[in-house]
Motif scaffolding. Structure first.
Motif, PDB file in Angstrom:
ATOM      1  N   CYS A  91       0.937  -1.293  -0.040  1.00 57.88           N
ATOM      2  CA  CYS A  91       0.068   0.057  -0.102  1.00 57.88           C
ATOM      3  C   CYS A  91       0.942   1.233  -0.008  1.00 57.88           C
ATOM      4  N   THR A  92       0.317   2.291  -0.527  1.00 62.92           N
ATOM      5  CA  THR A  92       0.922   3.549  -0.580  1.00 62.92           C
ATOM      6  C   THR A  92       0.231   4.494   0.035  1.00 62.92           C
ATOM      7  N   THR A  93       0.476   5.961  -0.030  1.00 56.96           N
ATOM      8  CA  THR A  93      -0.247   6.931   0.630  1.00 56.96           C
ATOM      9  C   THR A  93      -1.752   7.060  -0.312  1.00 56.96           C
ATOM     10  N   GLU A  94      -1.692   6.677  -1.693  1.00 58.28           N
ATOM     11  CA  GLU A  94      -2.911   6.686  -2.346  1.00 58.28           C
ATOM     12  C   GLU A  94      -3.650   5.349  -2.379  1.00 58.28           C
ATOM     13  N   ILE A  95      -2.897   4.198  -2.119  1.00 59.81           N
ATOM     14  CA  ILE A  95      -3.599   3.069  -1.739  1.00 59.81           C
ATOM     15  C   ILE A  95      -3.744   2.343  -0.353  1.00 59.81           C
ATOM     16  N   ALA A  96      -5.182   2.571  -0.043  1.00 57.19           N
ATOM     17  CA  ALA A  96      -5.446   2.211   1.229  1.00 57.19           C
ATOM     18  C   ALA A  96      -5.421   0.678   1.616  1.00 57.19           C
ATOM     19  N   LYS A  97      -5.943  -0.177   0.469  1.00 61.10           N
ATOM     20  CA  LYS A  97      -5.948  -1.619   0.744  1.00 61.10           C
ATOM     21  C   LYS A  97      -5.588  -2.300  -0.594  1.00 61.10           C
ATOM     22  N   SER A  98      -5.175  -3.407  -0.759  1.00 60.64           N
ATOM     23  CA  SER A  98      -4.756  -3.883  -2.002  1.00 60.64           C
ATOM     24  C   SER A  98      -4.760  -5.590  -1.945  1.00 60.64           C
ATOM     25  N   ALA A  99      -5.533  -6.071  -3.118  1.00 59.56           N
ATOM     26  CA  ALA A  99      -5.567  -7.495  -3.303  1.00 59.56           C
ATOM     27  C   ALA A  99      -5.058  -7.663  -4.823  1.00 59.56           C
ATOM     28  N   LYS A 100      -4.497  -8.967  -4.855  1.00 63.18           N
ATOM     29  CA  LYS A 100      -3.812  -9.422  -6.107  1.00 63.18           C
ATOM     30  C   LYS A 100      -4.303 -10.989  -6.384  1.00 63.18           C
ATOM     31  N   TYR A 101      -4.724 -11.089  -7.547  1.00 61.64           N
ATOM     32  CA  TYR A 101      -5.222 -12.214  -8.076  1.00 61.64           C
ATOM     33  C   TYR A 101      -4.807 -12.999  -9.328  1.00 61.64           C
ATOM     34  N   LYS A 102      -4.465 -14.281  -9.198  1.00 61.98           N
ATOM     35  CA  LYS A 102      -4.093 -14.882 -10.582  1.00 61.98           C
ATOM     36  C   LYS A 102      -5.291 -15.839 -10.965  1.00 61.98           C
ATOM     37  N   LEU A 103      -5.469 -15.494 -12.438  1.00 62.23           N
ATOM     38  CA  LEU A 103      -6.582 -16.238 -13.001  1.00 62.23           C
ATOM     39  C   LEU A 103      -6.645 -16.243 -14.654  1.00 62.23           C
ATOM     40  N   LYS A 104      -6.302 -17.310 -15.009  1.00 57.52           N
ATOM     41  CA  LYS A 104      -5.958 -17.474 -16.251  1.00 57.52           C
ATOM     42  C   LYS A 104      -7.128 -16.998 -17.308  1.00 57.52           C
ATOM     43  N   ASN A 105      -6.836 -16.234 -18.242  1.00 60.74           N
ATOM     44  CA  ASN A 105      -7.805 -15.674 -19.350  1.00 60.74           C
ATOM     45  C   ASN A 105      -8.812 -14.437 -18.660  1.00 60.74           C
ATOM     46  N   ILE A 106      -8.304 -13.923 -17.617  1.00 58.69           N
ATOM     47  CA  ILE A 106      -8.950 -12.795 -17.025  1.00 58.69           C
ATOM     48  C   ILE A 106      -8.818 -11.497 -17.953  1.00 58.69           C
ATOM     49  N   GLY A 107      -7.707 -11.536 -18.690  1.00 58.96           N
ATOM     50  CA  GLY A 107      -7.566 -10.483 -19.648  1.00 58.96           C
ATOM     51  C   GLY A 107      -6.805 -10.959 -20.795  1.00 58.96           C
ATOM     52  N   ASP A 108      -6.964 -10.176 -21.904  1.00 56.48           N
ATOM     53  CA  ASP A 108      -6.232 -10.553 -23.162  1.00 56.48           C
ATOM     54  C   ASP A 108      -4.856  -9.941 -22.898  1.00 56.48           C
ATOM     55  N   ALA A 109      -4.099  -9.905 -24.081  1.00 51.07           N
ATOM     56  CA  ALA A 109      -2.834  -9.376 -24.216  1.00 51.07           C
ATOM     57  C   ALA A 109      -2.568  -8.051 -23.747  1.00 51.07           C
ATOM     58  N   GLU A 110      -3.692  -7.196 -24.299  1.00 44.54           N
ATOM     59  CA  GLU A 110      -3.695  -5.745 -23.839  1.00 44.54           C
ATOM     60  C   GLU A 110      -4.251  -5.553 -22.527  1.00 44.54           C
ATOM     61  N   GLY A 111      -4.758  -6.443 -21.847  1.00 46.48           N
ATOM     62  CA  GLY A 111      -5.270  -6.124 -20.373  1.00 46.48           C
ATOM     63  C   GLY A 111      -6.708  -5.926 -20.452  1.00 46.48           C
ATOM     64  N   THR A 112      -7.510  -6.321 -21.639  1.00 46.37           N
ATOM     65  CA  THR A 112      -8.872  -5.997 -21.566  1.00 46.37           C
ATOM     66  C   THR A 112      -9.660  -7.164 -20.755  1.00 46.37           C
ATOM     67  N   PRO A 113     -10.485  -6.676 -19.921  1.00 45.38           N
ATOM     68  CA  PRO A 113     -11.063  -7.792 -19.224  1.00 45.38           C
ATOM     69  C   PRO A 113     -12.385  -8.516 -19.882  1.00 45.38           C
ATOM     70  N   PRO A 114     -12.858  -9.425 -19.383  1.00 45.69           N
ATOM     71  CA  PRO A 114     -14.023  -9.809 -20.269  1.00 45.69           C
ATOM     72  C   PRO A 114     -15.238  -9.028 -19.710  1.00 45.69           C
ATOM     73  N   ALA A 115     -16.096  -8.888 -20.807  1.00 47.31           N
ATOM     74  CA  ALA A 115     -17.112  -7.838 -20.858  1.00 47.31           C
ATOM     75  C   ALA A 115     -18.028  -8.355 -19.703  1.00 47.31           C
ATOM     76  N   GLU A 116     -18.297  -9.496 -19.508  1.00 37.66           N
ATOM     77  CA  GLU A 116     -19.086 -10.215 -18.156  1.00 37.66           C
ATOM     78  C   GLU A 116     -18.733  -9.802 -17.152  1.00 37.66           C
ATOM     79  N   TYR A 117     -17.476  -9.643 -16.831  1.00 35.57           N
ATOM     80  CA  TYR A 117     -17.044  -9.208 -15.523  1.00 35.57           C
ATOM     81  C   TYR A 117     -17.219  -7.945 -15.248  1.00 35.57           C
TER      82      TYR A 117
END
Length: 127
Positions: free
Chosen positions: A51-77
């Motif tokens: 965390c930083t002064t701008e970020i109060a809390k953080s979480a990180k997740y691993k999940l195959k195919n959550i984004g494409d090569a450009e980081g575009t998430p699934p529209a359903e999400y």
């Protein structure tokens, strides 16, 4: 020896079937840092960013195919996030970083190919 080999092959098949991959049908659950923000149910939590002064809390997740090569998430999400009452601040979006607001809280969602971060922004952040 044959039994050991058979057990190893069976274990490999079972583990492969339990891979963490995005599927809208699997549903959603609450992110660990904010009870009102959804993450895919089968996302695997890993060590978050500091965390930083701008970020109060953080979480990180691993999940195959959550984004494409450009980081575009699934529209359903993205639709599911809105169903949970979050409004995207589209004018604040930068590349694959999305900002959402609900009841005075701001969440930053950063999607990459097989990993994503969720940050609850500090109250004093001015976007």
């Amino acid at each position: 020896m044959k039994r050991l080999l058979a057990a190893a092959v069976l274990s490999a098949i079972v583990l492969t079937g339990c891979s963490y991959e995005y599927a809208n049908e699997d549903g959603y659950r609450m992110v660990v840092i904010n009870e009102g923000f959804p993450v895919p149910k089968n996302a695997y939590e890993i060590k978050p960013e500091d965390c930083t002064t701008e970020i109060a809390k953080s979480a990180k997740y691993k999940l195959k195919n959550i984004g494409d090569a450009e980081g575009t998430p699934p529209a359903e999400y993205l639709a599911e996030i809105e169903k949970w009452g979050w409004t995207e601040l589209t004018d604040k979006r930068i590349g694959h970083t999305h900002y959402y607001e609900k009841e005075g809280k701001i969440i930053s969602l950063i999607i990459q190919k097989n990993v994503f971060d969720v940050f609850e922004m500090s109250d004093d952040v001015d976007l």
